[in-house]
Design a protein around this motif. Structure first.
Motif, PDB file in Angstrom:
ATOM      1  N   GLY A  21      22.866 -18.078   0.895  1.00  0.00           N
ATOM      2  CA  GLY A  21      22.142 -17.638  -0.138  1.00  0.00           C
ATOM      3  C   GLY A  21      22.441 -17.896  -1.531  1.00  0.00           C
ATOM      4  N   THR A  22      23.495 -18.976  -1.729  1.00  0.00           N
ATOM      5  CA  THR A  22      23.750 -19.436  -2.949  1.00  0.00           C
ATOM      6  C   THR A  22      23.504 -20.832  -2.928  1.00  0.00           C
ATOM      7  N   SER A  23      23.195 -21.521  -3.904  1.00  0.00           N
ATOM      8  CA  SER A  23      23.039 -22.993  -3.908  1.00  0.00           C
ATOM      9  C   SER A  23      24.297 -23.625  -4.094  1.00  0.00           C
ATOM     10  N   GLN A  24      24.097 -24.743  -3.062  1.00  0.00           N
ATOM     11  CA  GLN A  24      25.373 -25.460  -2.830  1.00  0.00           C
ATOM     12  C   GLN A  24      24.902 -27.084  -3.132  1.00  0.00           C
ATOM     13  N   SER A  25      25.684 -27.818  -3.638  1.00  0.00           N
ATOM     14  CA  SER A  25      25.670 -29.207  -3.910  1.00  0.00           C
ATOM     15  C   SER A  25      26.538 -30.114  -3.546  1.00  0.00           C
TER      16      SER A  25
END
Length: 101
Positions: A21-25
Motif C-alpha cells: 500500500g506504499t509507493s516503492q521505487s
C-alpha cells in the motif's frame, strides 16, 4: 505496417519489488527506451509510474493486471519506476531494455 521488435532486457538489471500500500521505487540505468513490468501475483493488480528523480505511484497511474507483463516506453532520461498496490503484496519484476513497444 512495420513489425514489432521484441523486448530485449539489459542483462543483469532485473529488479524486484514486493508491492504494498506504499509507493516503492527502483532506479534504472539511463538510455534504455523501454521497461518491462511483470506482476507475478495471482489476484492483485498494481499501478506503475515512470519518471525522473523522485516518482510516486498512485492509483491514477498505469495499471498492470495480475499475471500480466507490460512493456512501457520510457524517456532516455527517465531513471525511476515506482509501483504501488492498494491491497495485498505481490512480487513485481522491473527490467529496462529496448524494443517491445
Amino acid at each position: 505496417m512495420s513489425a514489432k521488435t521484441p523486448f530485449e532486457g539489459v542483462k543483469g538489471t532485473n529488479q524486484a519489488i514486493t508491492s504494498s500500500g506504499t509507493s516503492q521505487s527502483v532506479t534504472l540505468p539511463l538510455g534504455s527506451e523501454s521497461v518491462r513490468v511483470v506482476n507475478t501475483g495471482a489476484t492483485n493488480f498494481c499501478y506503475v509510474a515512470i519518471g525522473t528523480g523522485t516518482v510516486t505511484a498512485t492509483s491514477g497511474d498505469s495499471p498492470v493486471l495480475p499475471g500480466e507483463s507490460i512493456v512501457f516506453h520510457k524517456g532516455s532520461y527517465d531513471d525511476t519506476v515506482s509501483v504501488i498496490q492498494n491491497t495485498g503484496a505481490e512480487l513485481i519484476l522491473i527490467q529496462p531494455g529496448s524494443g517491445g513497444i
